[in-house]
Write a protein that holds these residues in place. Structure first.
Motif, PDB file in Angstrom:
ATOM      1  N   SER A  15       0.843  -1.194   0.000  1.00  0.00           N
ATOM      2  CA  SER A  15       0.000   0.000   0.000  1.00  0.00           C
ATOM      3  C   SER A  15       0.874   1.238   0.000  1.00  0.00           C
ATOM      4  O   SER A  15       1.994   1.223   0.517  1.00  0.00           O
ATOM      5  CB  SER A  15      -0.910   0.011   1.241  1.00  0.00           C
ATOM      6  OG  SER A  15      -1.761  -1.108   1.264  1.00  0.00           O
ATOM      7  N   CYS A  16       0.335   2.302  -0.560  1.00  0.00           N
ATOM      8  CA  CYS A  16       1.037   3.579  -0.574  1.00  0.00           C
ATOM      9  C   CYS A  16       0.038   4.685  -0.310  1.00  0.00           C
ATOM     10  O   CYS A  16      -0.864   4.917  -1.114  1.00  0.00           O
ATOM     11  CB  CYS A  16       1.722   3.803  -1.911  1.00  0.00           C
ATOM     12  SG  CYS A  16       2.463   5.447  -2.081  1.00  0.00           S
ATOM     13  N   SER A  17       0.224   5.376   0.787  1.00  0.00           N
ATOM     14  CA  SER A  17      -0.642   6.513   1.091  1.00  0.00           C
ATOM     15  C   SER A  17       0.058   7.791   0.666  1.00  0.00           C
ATOM     16  O   SER A  17       1.275   7.918   0.817  1.00  0.00           O
ATOM     17  CB  SER A  17      -0.973   6.550   2.579  1.00  0.00           C
ATOM     18  OG  SER A  17       0.209   6.687   3.341  1.00  0.00           O
ATOM     19  N   ALA A  18      -0.707   8.717   0.118  1.00  0.00           N
ATOM     20  CA  ALA A  18      -0.137   9.953  -0.405  1.00  0.00           C
ATOM     21  C   ALA A  18      -0.843  11.161   0.191  1.00  0.00           C
ATOM     22  O   ALA A  18      -2.033  11.116   0.501  1.00  0.00           O
ATOM     23  CB  ALA A  18      -0.256   9.976  -1.924  1.00  0.00           C
ATOM     24  N   SER A  19      -0.095  12.238   0.306  1.00  0.00           N
ATOM     25  CA  SER A  19      -0.661  13.498   0.781  1.00  0.00           C
ATOM     26  C   SER A  19       0.119  14.643   0.164  1.00  0.00           C
ATOM     27  O   SER A  19       1.231  14.458  -0.329  1.00  0.00           O
ATOM     28  CB  SER A  19      -0.608  13.569   2.311  1.00  0.00           C
ATOM     29  OG  SER A  19       0.729  13.516   2.764  1.00  0.00           O
ATOM     30  N   ASN A  29      -6.923   8.061  -0.921  1.00  0.00           N
ATOM     31  CA  ASN A  29      -5.583   8.586  -1.256  1.00  0.00           C
ATOM     32  C   ASN A  29      -4.521   7.492  -1.154  1.00  0.00           C
ATOM     33  O   ASN A  29      -3.409   7.712  -0.661  1.00  0.00           O
ATOM     34  CB  ASN A  29      -5.201   9.749  -0.328  1.00  0.00           C
ATOM     35  CG  ASN A  29      -6.003  11.003  -0.593  1.00  0.00           C
ATOM     36  OD1 ASN A  29      -6.811  11.038  -1.525  1.00  0.00           O
ATOM     37  ND2 ASN A  29      -5.829  12.015   0.223  1.00  0.00           N
ATOM     38  N   THR A  30      -4.871   6.328  -1.642  1.00  0.00           N
ATOM     39  CA  THR A  30      -3.992   5.177  -1.498  1.00  0.00           C
ATOM     40  C   THR A  30      -3.884   4.402  -2.807  1.00  0.00           C
ATOM     41  O   THR A  30      -4.887   4.201  -3.499  1.00  0.00           O
ATOM     42  CB  THR A  30      -4.498   4.239  -0.386  1.00  0.00           C
ATOM     43  OG1 THR A  30      -4.582   4.971   0.840  1.00  0.00           O
ATOM     44  CG2 THR A  30      -3.554   3.062  -0.193  1.00  0.00           C
ATOM     45  N   ALA A  31      -2.671   3.983  -3.097  1.00  0.00           N
ATOM     46  CA  ALA A  31      -2.416   3.101  -4.229  1.00  0.00           C
ATOM     47  C   ALA A  31      -1.955   1.748  -3.700  1.00  0.00           C
ATOM     48  O   ALA A  31      -1.411   1.666  -2.587  1.00  0.00           O
ATOM     49  CB  ALA A  31      -1.353   3.698  -5.150  1.00  0.00           C
ATOM     50  N   TYR A  32      -2.168   0.726  -4.511  1.00  0.00           N
ATOM     51  CA  TYR A  32      -1.839  -0.632  -4.083  1.00  0.00           C
ATOM     52  C   TYR A  32      -1.047  -1.360  -5.160  1.00  0.00           C
ATOM     53  O   TYR A  32      -1.155  -1.043  -6.347  1.00  0.00           O
ATOM     54  CB  TYR A  32      -3.112  -1.425  -3.792  1.00  0.00           C
ATOM     55  CG  TYR A  32      -4.041  -0.776  -2.800  1.00  0.00           C
ATOM     56  CD1 TYR A  32      -5.117  -0.001  -3.235  1.00  0.00           C
ATOM     57  CD2 TYR A  32      -3.849  -0.924  -1.438  1.00  0.00           C
ATOM     58  CE1 TYR A  32      -5.966   0.605  -2.337  1.00  0.00           C
ATOM     59  CE2 TYR A  32      -4.695  -0.317  -0.525  1.00  0.00           C
ATOM     60  CZ  TYR A  32      -5.755   0.448  -0.983  1.00  0.00           C
ATOM     61  OH  TYR A  32      -6.596   1.047  -0.081  1.00  0.00           O
ATOM     62  N   LEU A  33      -0.300  -2.333  -4.713  1.00  0.00           N
ATOM     63  CA  LEU A  33       0.359  -3.241  -5.645  1.00  0.00           C
ATOM     64  C   LEU A  33       0.111  -4.650  -5.130  1.00  0.00           C
ATOM     65  O   LEU A  33       0.676  -5.057  -4.107  1.00  0.00           O
ATOM     66  CB  LEU A  33       1.861  -2.974  -5.755  1.00  0.00           C
ATOM     67  CG  LEU A  33       2.578  -3.828  -6.790  1.00  0.00           C
ATOM     68  CD1 LEU A  33       2.129  -3.427  -8.210  1.00  0.00           C
ATOM     69  CD2 LEU A  33       4.100  -3.677  -6.674  1.00  0.00           C
ATOM     70  N   GLN A  34      -0.773  -5.362  -5.803  1.00  0.00           N
ATOM     71  CA  GLN A  34      -1.052  -6.748  -5.454  1.00  0.00           C
ATOM     72  C   GLN A  34      -0.074  -7.620  -6.205  1.00  0.00           C
ATOM     73  O   GLN A  34      -0.030  -7.597  -7.444  1.00  0.00           O
ATOM     74  CB  GLN A  34      -2.486  -7.121  -5.826  1.00  0.00           C
ATOM     75  CG  GLN A  34      -2.844  -8.561  -5.530  1.00  0.00           C
ATOM     76  CD  GLN A  34      -2.895  -8.860  -4.045  1.00  0.00           C
ATOM     77  OE1 GLN A  34      -3.528  -8.140  -3.271  1.00  0.00           O
ATOM     78  NE2 GLN A  34      -2.227  -9.936  -3.630  1.00  0.00           N
ATOM     79  N   MET A  35       0.705  -8.391  -5.465  1.00  0.00           N
ATOM     80  CA  MET A  35       1.734  -9.226  -6.069  1.00  0.00           C
ATOM     81  C   MET A  35       1.376 -10.694  -5.826  1.00  0.00           C
ATOM     82  O   MET A  35       1.158 -11.090  -4.677  1.00  0.00           O
ATOM     83  CB  MET A  35       3.096  -8.903  -5.464  1.00  0.00           C
ATOM     84  CG  MET A  35       3.464  -7.423  -5.575  1.00  0.00           C
ATOM     85  SD  MET A  35       5.122  -7.050  -4.958  1.00  0.00           S
ATOM     86  CE  MET A  35       4.890  -7.345  -3.204  1.00  0.00           C
ATOM     87  N   THR A  36       1.308 -11.459  -6.880  1.00  0.00           N
ATOM     88  CA  THR A  36       1.012 -12.884  -6.771  1.00  0.00           C
ATOM     89  C   THR A  36       2.119 -13.691  -7.441  1.00  0.00           C
ATOM     90  O   THR A  36       2.939 -13.151  -8.181  1.00  0.00           O
ATOM     91  CB  THR A  36      -0.340 -13.221  -7.415  1.00  0.00           C
ATOM     92  OG1 THR A  36      -0.279 -12.947  -8.815  1.00  0.00           O
ATOM     93  CG2 THR A  36      -1.462 -12.395  -6.797  1.00  0.00           C
ATOM     94  N   SER A  37       2.117 -14.973  -7.186  1.00  0.00           N
ATOM     95  CA  SER A  37       3.122 -15.883  -7.767  1.00  0.00           C
ATOM     96  C   SER A  37       4.525 -15.303  -7.627  1.00  0.00           C
ATOM     97  O   SER A  37       5.300 -15.263  -8.587  1.00  0.00           O
ATOM     98  CB  SER A  37       2.809 -16.139  -9.248  1.00  0.00           C
ATOM     99  OG  SER A  37       1.522 -16.702  -9.389  1.00  0.00           O
ATOM    100  N   LEU A  38       4.839 -14.860  -6.444  1.00  0.00           N
ATOM    101  CA  LEU A  38       6.111 -14.189  -6.215  1.00  0.00           C
ATOM    102  C   LEU A  38       7.286 -15.125  -6.440  1.00  0.00           C
ATOM    103  O   LEU A  38       7.223 -16.325  -6.155  1.00  0.00           O
ATOM    104  CB  LEU A  38       6.153 -13.606  -4.802  1.00  0.00           C
ATOM    105  CG  LEU A  38       5.367 -12.299  -4.647  1.00  0.00           C
ATOM    106  CD1 LEU A  38       5.079 -12.003  -3.182  1.00  0.00           C
ATOM    107  CD2 LEU A  38       6.124 -11.145  -5.286  1.00  0.00           C
ATOM    108  N   LYS A  39       8.355 -14.548  -6.949  1.00  0.00           N
ATOM    109  CA  LYS A  39       9.581 -15.285  -7.246  1.00  0.00           C
ATOM    110  C   LYS A  39      10.736 -14.661  -6.446  1.00  0.00           C
ATOM    111  O   LYS A  39      10.678 -13.481  -6.102  1.00  0.00           O
ATOM    112  CB  LYS A  39       9.895 -15.186  -8.740  1.00  0.00           C
ATOM    113  CG  LYS A  39       8.782 -15.631  -9.653  1.00  0.00           C
ATOM    114  CD  LYS A  39       9.152 -15.376 -11.112  1.00  0.00           C
ATOM    115  CE  LYS A  39       8.018 -15.771 -12.046  1.00  0.00           C
ATOM    116  NZ  LYS A  39       8.371 -15.513 -13.473  1.00  0.00           N
ATOM    117  N   PRO A  40      11.778 -15.421  -6.210  1.00  0.00           N
ATOM    118  CA  PRO A  40      12.930 -14.854  -5.494  1.00  0.00           C
ATOM    119  C   PRO A  40      13.480 -13.598  -6.173  1.00  0.00           C
ATOM    120  O   PRO A  40      13.925 -12.668  -5.483  1.00  0.00           O
ATOM    121  CB  PRO A  40      13.944 -15.997  -5.517  1.00  0.00           C
ATOM    122  CG  PRO A  40      13.098 -17.227  -5.523  1.00  0.00           C
ATOM    123  CD  PRO A  40      11.911 -16.874  -6.391  1.00  0.00           C
TER     124      PRO A  40
END
Length: 125
Positions: free
Chosen positions: A20-24, A76-87
């Motif tokens: 998550s990223c909150s901005a102001s 005021n928030t952006a997200y990054l959903q990460m799946t199938s994560l790799k090293p």
């Protein structure tokens, strides 16, 4: 623009994680939001970006189909959903913002106007 990223952690390969990223400091819907990452001894690289209205998204080839960027302008928030994560997804993830109506192509190379402190993501094999 002040940016605060959160949600990083230690996960295993194949797991999912949401940043998550909150901005102001600016009208959030006027900002292109993005994520970059930097692994040890490597340059910071573009991961994903989203237009202010959420109508356009862009991804690095290495994450397309596995990561999803989104935003909630009411929060005021952006997200990054990460799946199938790799090293190889491990690194410090930075939230960034750019004042623009569209997602500029040059951000992939030159980054965005504003960047916050990162959050560590570690993917174990």
């Amino acid at each position: 623009v002040q940016l605060q990223a959160s949600g990083g952690g230690l996960v295993q390969a194949g797991d999912s994680l949401r940043l998550s990223c909150s901005a102001s400091g600016r009208t959030f819907s006027n900002l292109v939001m993005g994520w970059f990452r930097q692994a040890p001894e490597k340059e910071r690289e573009f991961v994903a970006a989203i237009r202010g209205d959420g109508g356009s998204t862009h991804y690095a080839d290495s994450v397309r189909g596995r990561f999803t960027i989104s935003r909630d302008n009411a929060k005021n928030t952006a997200y990054l959903q990460m799946t199938s994560l790799k090293p190889e997804d491990s690194g410090v993830y930075y939230c960034a913002a750019h004042e623009s109506d569209t997602v500029p192509k040059h951000i992939r190379t030159y980054g965005m106007q504003y960047s916050g402190k990162g959050t560590q993501v570690t993917v174990s094999s």
